[in-house]
Design a protein around this motif. Structure first.
Motif, PDB file in Angstrom:
ATOM      1  N   UNK A  26      51.819  54.772  40.697  1.00  0.00           N
ATOM      2  CA  UNK A  26      52.574  54.940  39.446  1.00  0.00           C
ATOM      3  C   UNK A  26      52.439  53.731  38.520  1.00  0.00           C
ATOM      4  N   UNK A  27      51.587  52.808  38.910  1.00  0.00           N
ATOM      5  CA  UNK A  27      51.281  51.598  38.123  1.00  0.00           C
ATOM      6  C   UNK A  27      52.497  50.708  37.887  1.00  0.00           C
ATOM      7  N   UNK A  28      53.393  50.694  38.871  1.00  0.00           N
ATOM      8  CA  UNK A  28      54.526  49.784  38.823  1.00  0.00           C
ATOM      9  C   UNK A  28      54.179  48.470  39.531  1.00  0.00           C
ATOM     10  N   UNK A  45      50.732  42.346  38.162  1.00  0.00           N
ATOM     11  CA  UNK A  45      49.787  42.529  37.061  1.00  0.00           C
ATOM     12  C   UNK A  45      48.411  42.034  37.496  1.00  0.00           C
ATOM     13  N   UNK A  46      47.338  42.577  36.909  1.00  0.00           N
ATOM     14  CA  UNK A  46      45.994  42.143  37.297  1.00  0.00           C
ATOM     15  C   UNK A  46      45.789  40.627  37.204  1.00  0.00           C
ATOM     16  N   UNK A  47      46.378  39.990  36.202  1.00  0.00           N
ATOM     17  CA  UNK A  47      46.214  38.546  36.037  1.00  0.00           C
ATOM     18  C   UNK A  47      47.357  37.746  36.658  1.00  0.00           C
ATOM     19  N   UNK A  48      48.300  38.451  37.266  1.00  0.00           N
ATOM     20  CA  UNK A  48      49.488  37.784  37.790  1.00  0.00           C
ATOM     21  C   UNK A  48      49.259  37.124  39.130  1.00  0.00           C
ATOM     22  N   UNK A  49      50.223  36.311  39.538  1.00  0.00           N
ATOM     23  CA  UNK A  49      50.127  35.649  40.841  1.00  0.00           C
ATOM     24  C   UNK A  49      50.286  36.657  41.979  1.00  0.00           C
ATOM     25  N   UNK A  50      49.729  36.313  43.109  1.00  0.00           N
ATOM     26  CA  UNK A  50      49.876  37.136  44.313  1.00  0.00           C
ATOM     27  C   UNK A  50      51.081  36.604  45.076  1.00  0.00           C
ATOM     28  N   UNK A  51      52.004  37.504  45.382  1.00  0.00           N
ATOM     29  CA  UNK A  51      53.188  37.142  46.162  1.00  0.00           C
ATOM     30  C   UNK A  51      52.969  37.547  47.611  1.00  0.00           C
TER      31      UNK A  51
END
Length: 78
Positions: A26-28, A45-51
């Motif tokens: 659902x692209x959340x 997000x694609x450019x966001x940090x990995x948690x």
């Protein structure tokens, strides 16, 4: 709204995997990957940090947070 009853057991990997799949579909979330150690790598997000999430309970907590955010930001439709 009536709160759900408390869980009688810990969340399972299968339950967390199902929710992670729904959130990505659902692209959340951009990505959610289960590692061999049982941790989850999630990226909003694609450019966001990995948690790094410790396990299934953290995936379900993230799911609840996303659901709350989604429900509180959409207009009432009645």
């Amino acid at each position: 709204m009536i709160p759900p009853p408390p869980r009688s057991s810990e969340p399972t990997v299968a339950e967390a995997d199902a929710w992670a799949e729904v959130l990505v579909r659902r692209r959340l979330l951009h990505a959610a990957v289960l590692t061999p150690t049982g941790q989850w790598l999630v990226q909003e997000f694609p450019d966001g940090p990995v948690r790094v999430l410790a396990g299934p309970a953290d995936v379900l907590a993230l799911t609840a947070t996303i659901q709350h955010r989604t429900r509180s930001t959409r207009p009432e439709s009645r």
